[in-house]
Write a protein that holds these residues in place. Structure first.
Motif, short mmCIF file in Angstrom:
data_model
loop_
_atom_site.label_atom_id
_atom_site.label_comp_id
_atom_site.label_asym_id
_atom_site.label_seq_id
_atom_site.Cartn_x
_atom_site.Cartn_y
_atom_site.Cartn_z
N LEU A 14 52.36 80.25 41.99
CA LEU A 14 53.45 80.52 42.92
C LEU A 14 53.45 79.49 44.05
O LEU A 14 52.41 79.18 44.61
CB LEU A 14 53.31 81.92 43.52
N LEU A 15 54.63 78.99 44.38
CA LEU A 15 54.78 78.06 45.49
C LEU A 15 55.39 78.79 46.67
O LEU A 15 56.35 79.55 46.50
CB LEU A 15 55.72 76.91 45.11
N SER A 16 54.85 78.55 47.84
CA SER A 16 55.45 79.11 49.04
C SER A 16 56.67 78.27 49.41
O SER A 16 56.90 77.19 48.85
CB SER A 16 54.44 79.10 50.20
N LEU A 17 57.44 78.74 50.36
CA LEU A 17 58.60 77.99 50.83
C LEU A 17 58.15 76.64 51.39
O LEU A 17 58.81 75.63 51.16
CB LEU A 17 59.36 78.79 51.89
N THR A 18 57.03 76.62 52.07
CA THR A 18 56.49 75.37 52.62
C THR A 18 56.10 74.41 51.50
O THR A 18 56.37 73.21 51.59
CB THR A 18 55.27 75.66 53.52
N ASP A 19 55.47 74.93 50.44
CA ASP A 19 55.10 74.10 49.29
C ASP A 19 56.34 73.50 48.64
O ASP A 19 56.37 72.31 48.32
CB ASP A 19 54.34 74.92 48.24
N LEU A 24 60.15 69.04 47.51
CA LEU A 24 61.53 68.53 47.51
C LEU A 24 61.82 67.56 48.65
O LEU A 24 62.94 67.11 48.81
CB LEU A 24 62.52 69.71 47.57
N LYS A 25 60.79 67.30 49.48
CA LYS A 25 60.92 66.37 50.62
C LYS A 25 62.00 66.83 51.59
O LYS A 25 62.86 66.07 52.03
CB LYS A 25 61.23 64.95 50.15
N ARG A 26 61.96 68.13 51.91
CA ARG A 26 62.89 68.71 52.88
C ARG A 26 62.08 69.48 53.91
O ARG A 26 60.95 69.86 53.66
CB ARG A 26 63.85 69.68 52.17
N GLY A 30 65.29 73.59 56.89
CA GLY A 30 66.47 73.09 56.17
C GLY A 30 66.58 73.71 54.78
O GLY A 30 67.67 74.08 54.34
N LEU A 31 65.45 73.87 54.10
CA LEU A 31 65.45 74.49 52.78
C LEU A 31 65.82 75.96 52.88
O LEU A 31 66.60 76.46 52.08
CB LEU A 31 64.07 74.33 52.13
#
Length: 70
Positions: A14-19, A24-26, A30-31
């Motif tokens: 699982l990837l966190s929003l930060t990961d 995605l280089k954002r 913004g994401l």
């Protein structure tokens, strides 16, 4: 090595929003804003989203599939 294998090795299942924002280089904010909109981008990525309590994660296999489709 496939995209999914690379993501699993680097982030786990699982990837966190930060990961995801790092991948995605954002920026995380913004994401987060992009995912709340009614855009094509948001609709695609919402399918990978999983909530665990109040936290939001993204399934690595779904993220890899979305990246490979692009």
């Amino acid at each position: 090595m496939t995209t999914e294998e690379q993501l699993l090795k680097r982030y786990g299942p699982l990837l966190s929003l930060t990961d995801l924002s790092d991948l995605l280089k954002r920026s995380p904010d913004g994401l987060r804003i992009s995912l709340r909109s009614q855009s094509e981008f948001a609709n695609k990525w919402k399918s990978a989203k999983r909530k665990v309590g109040r936290r939001v994660y993204f399934k690595a296999s779904d993220v890899a599939e979305l990246i490979d489709e692009s």
